[in-house]
Design a protein around this motif. Structure first.
Motif, PDB file in Angstrom:
ATOM      1  N   PRO A  22       0.807  -1.223   0.000  1.00  0.00           N
ATOM      2  CA  PRO A  22       0.000   0.000   0.000  1.00  0.00           C
ATOM      3  C   PRO A  22       0.842   1.277   0.000  1.00  0.00           C
ATOM      4  CG  PRO A  22      -0.204  -1.156   2.089  1.00  0.00           C
ATOM      5  CD  PRO A  22       0.574  -2.030   1.181  1.00  0.00           C
ATOM      6  N   ASP A  23       2.079   1.224   0.503  1.00  0.00           N
ATOM      7  CA  ASP A  23       2.931   2.417   0.448  1.00  0.00           C
ATOM      8  C   ASP A  23       3.221   2.805  -0.994  1.00  0.00           C
ATOM      9  OD1 ASP A  23       3.191   2.847   3.206  1.00  0.00           O
ATOM     10  OD2 ASP A  23       4.730   1.296   3.338  1.00  0.00           O
ATOM     11  N   ARG A  24       3.439   1.806  -1.826  1.00  0.00           N
ATOM     12  CA  ARG A  24       3.686   2.077  -3.255  1.00  0.00           C
ATOM     13  C   ARG A  24       2.423   2.646  -3.910  1.00  0.00           C
ATOM     14  NH1 ARG A  24       4.154  -1.491  -8.194  1.00  0.00           N
ATOM     15  NH2 ARG A  24       5.346  -0.215  -9.615  1.00  0.00           N
ATOM     16  N   ILE A  25       1.291   2.122  -3.536  1.00  0.00           N
ATOM     17  CA  ILE A  25       0.027   2.636  -4.069  1.00  0.00           C
ATOM     18  C   ILE A  25      -0.150   4.096  -3.679  1.00  0.00           C
ATOM     19  CG2 ILE A  25      -2.494   2.454  -3.920  1.00  0.00           C
ATOM     20  CD1 ILE A  25      -2.088  -0.583  -3.699  1.00  0.00           C
ATOM     21  N   CYS A  26       0.194   4.433  -2.433  1.00  0.00           N
ATOM     22  CA  CYS A  26       0.089   5.829  -1.986  1.00  0.00           C
ATOM     23  C   CYS A  26       0.977   6.732  -2.834  1.00  0.00           C
ATOM     24  CB  CYS A  26       0.451   5.949  -0.507  1.00  0.00           C
ATOM     25  SG  CYS A  26      -0.817   5.344   0.610  1.00  0.00           S
ATOM     26  N   GLU A  27       2.185   6.285  -3.163  1.00  0.00           N
ATOM     27  CA  GLU A  27       3.084   7.081  -3.992  1.00  0.00           C
ATOM     28  C   GLU A  27       2.531   7.261  -5.410  1.00  0.00           C
ATOM     29  OE1 GLU A  27       5.829   8.935  -3.250  1.00  0.00           O
ATOM     30  OE2 GLU A  27       5.124   8.460  -1.235  1.00  0.00           O
ATOM     31  N   ILE A  28       1.961   6.205  -5.952  1.00  0.00           N
ATOM     32  CA  ILE A  28       1.365   6.290  -7.288  1.00  0.00           C
ATOM     33  C   ILE A  28       0.178   7.242  -7.265  1.00  0.00           C
ATOM     34  CG2 ILE A  28       0.092   4.997  -9.056  1.00  0.00           C
ATOM     35  CD1 ILE A  28       1.907   2.576  -8.268  1.00  0.00           C
ATOM     36  N   ILE A  49      -0.828  11.492   1.529  1.00  0.00           N
ATOM     37  CA  ILE A  49      -1.755  10.376   1.375  1.00  0.00           C
ATOM     38  C   ILE A  49      -1.375   9.292   2.364  1.00  0.00           C
ATOM     39  CG2 ILE A  49      -2.679   8.625  -0.179  1.00  0.00           C
ATOM     40  CD1 ILE A  49      -2.148  10.517  -2.481  1.00  0.00           C
ATOM     41  N   ARG A  50      -2.349   8.887   3.171  1.00  0.00           N
ATOM     42  CA  ARG A  50      -2.129   7.848   4.177  1.00  0.00           C
ATOM     43  C   ARG A  50      -3.208   6.776   4.009  1.00  0.00           C
ATOM     44  NH1 ARG A  50      -2.040  12.684   6.517  1.00  0.00           N
ATOM     45  NH2 ARG A  50      -4.091  12.431   7.410  1.00  0.00           N
ATOM     46  N   PHE A  51      -2.956   5.651   4.624  1.00  0.00           N
ATOM     47  CA  PHE A  51      -3.945   4.577   4.605  1.00  0.00           C
ATOM     48  C   PHE A  51      -3.943   3.874   5.950  1.00  0.00           C
ATOM     49  CE2 PHE A  51      -0.111   2.328   3.830  1.00  0.00           C
ATOM     50  CZ  PHE A  51      -0.309   1.093   4.398  1.00  0.00           C
ATOM     51  N   ARG A  52      -5.051   3.222   6.221  1.00  0.00           N
ATOM     52  CA  ARG A  52      -5.156   2.352   7.387  1.00  0.00           C
ATOM     53  C   ARG A  52      -6.087   1.215   7.013  1.00  0.00           C
ATOM     54  NH1 ARG A  52      -8.985   6.298   8.484  1.00  0.00           N
ATOM     55  NH2 ARG A  52     -10.922   5.511   9.346  1.00  0.00           N
ATOM     56  N   ARG A  53      -5.948   0.138   7.704  1.00  0.00           N
ATOM     57  CA  ARG A  53      -6.810  -1.020   7.455  1.00  0.00           C
ATOM     58  C   ARG A  53      -7.950  -1.031   8.454  1.00  0.00           C
ATOM     59  NH1 ARG A  53      -4.399  -4.477   3.845  1.00  0.00           N
ATOM     60  NH2 ARG A  53      -2.151  -4.306   3.704  1.00  0.00           N
ATOM     61  N   GLU A  56     -11.283  -5.949   6.370  1.00  0.00           N
ATOM     62  CA  GLU A  56     -10.810  -6.330   5.034  1.00  0.00           C
ATOM     63  C   GLU A  56     -10.618  -5.127   4.124  1.00  0.00           C
ATOM     64  OE1 GLU A  56     -13.224  -9.314   3.241  1.00  0.00           O
ATOM     65  OE2 GLU A  56     -13.270 -10.555   5.047  1.00  0.00           O
ATOM     66  N   HIS A  57     -10.962  -3.940   4.597  1.00  0.00           N
ATOM     67  CA  HIS A  57     -10.911  -2.740   3.761  1.00  0.00           C
ATOM     68  C   HIS A  57      -9.713  -1.869   4.110  1.00  0.00           C
ATOM     69  CE1 HIS A  57     -14.953  -3.486   2.207  1.00  0.00           C
ATOM     70  NE2 HIS A  57     -15.232  -3.879   3.439  1.00  0.00           N
ATOM     71  N   MET A  58      -9.319  -1.046   3.144  1.00  0.00           N
ATOM     72  CA  MET A  58      -8.277  -0.054   3.369  1.00  0.00           C
ATOM     73  C   MET A  58      -8.921   1.314   3.234  1.00  0.00           C
ATOM     74  SD  MET A  58      -5.154  -1.706   1.227  1.00  0.00           S
ATOM     75  CE  MET A  58      -4.027  -0.427   1.713  1.00  0.00           C
ATOM     76  N   ILE A  59      -8.635   2.188   4.175  1.00  0.00           N
ATOM     77  CA  ILE A  59      -9.161   3.549   4.161  1.00  0.00           C
ATOM     78  C   ILE A  59      -8.006   4.478   3.789  1.00  0.00           C
ATOM     79  CG2 ILE A  59     -10.319   5.349   5.499  1.00  0.00           C
ATOM     80  CD1 ILE A  59     -11.930   2.705   5.224  1.00  0.00           C
TER      81      ILE A  59
END
Length: 78
Positions: A22-28, A49-53, A56-59
Motif C-alpha cells: 500500500p505504500d507504493r500505491i500511496c506514492e502512485i 496520502i495515508r492509509f489504514r486497514r 478487510e478494507h483499506m481507508i
C-alpha cells in the motif's frame, strides 16, 4: 479453459501484489492526484496520502494545503 484459469490466477496475483504494497500505491496516487488537483488549486505543500486497514478494507486519507483555488469562467462538468 486453461487460458481462463491462467488469466484469473494472474489477475489474483496482481491484485495481491497491489494490496501487499500500500505504500507504493500511496506514492502512485500522490503523483496521479497531484496533476489533477493542480488543474484547480495551487498547492502550498505536496499531497499527504495515508492509509489504514479496517477489517478487510483499506481507508485512504488525502490531505493537501492550498495557496488558492484557481478562478474559472466555469467549472467543468463530470
Amino acid at each position: 479453459m486453461r487460458i481462463k484459469i491462467a488469466e484469473n490466477r494472474l489477475e489474483n496475483i496482481l491484485q495481491r501484489d497491489k494490496i501487499s504494497d500500500p505504500d507504493r500505491i500511496c506514492e502512485i496516487l500522490k503523483g496521479e492526484l497531484t496533476s489533477v488537483i493542480q488543474g484547480y488549486i495551487n498547492l502550498a505543500k505536496p499531497l499527504d496520502i495515508r492509509f489504514r486497514r479496517e477489517g478487510e478494507h483499506m481507508i485512504f486519507s488525502i490531505e493537501f494545503e492550498a495557496e488558492r483555488v484557481k478562478s474559472f469562467g466555469y467549472l467543468p462538468s463530470f
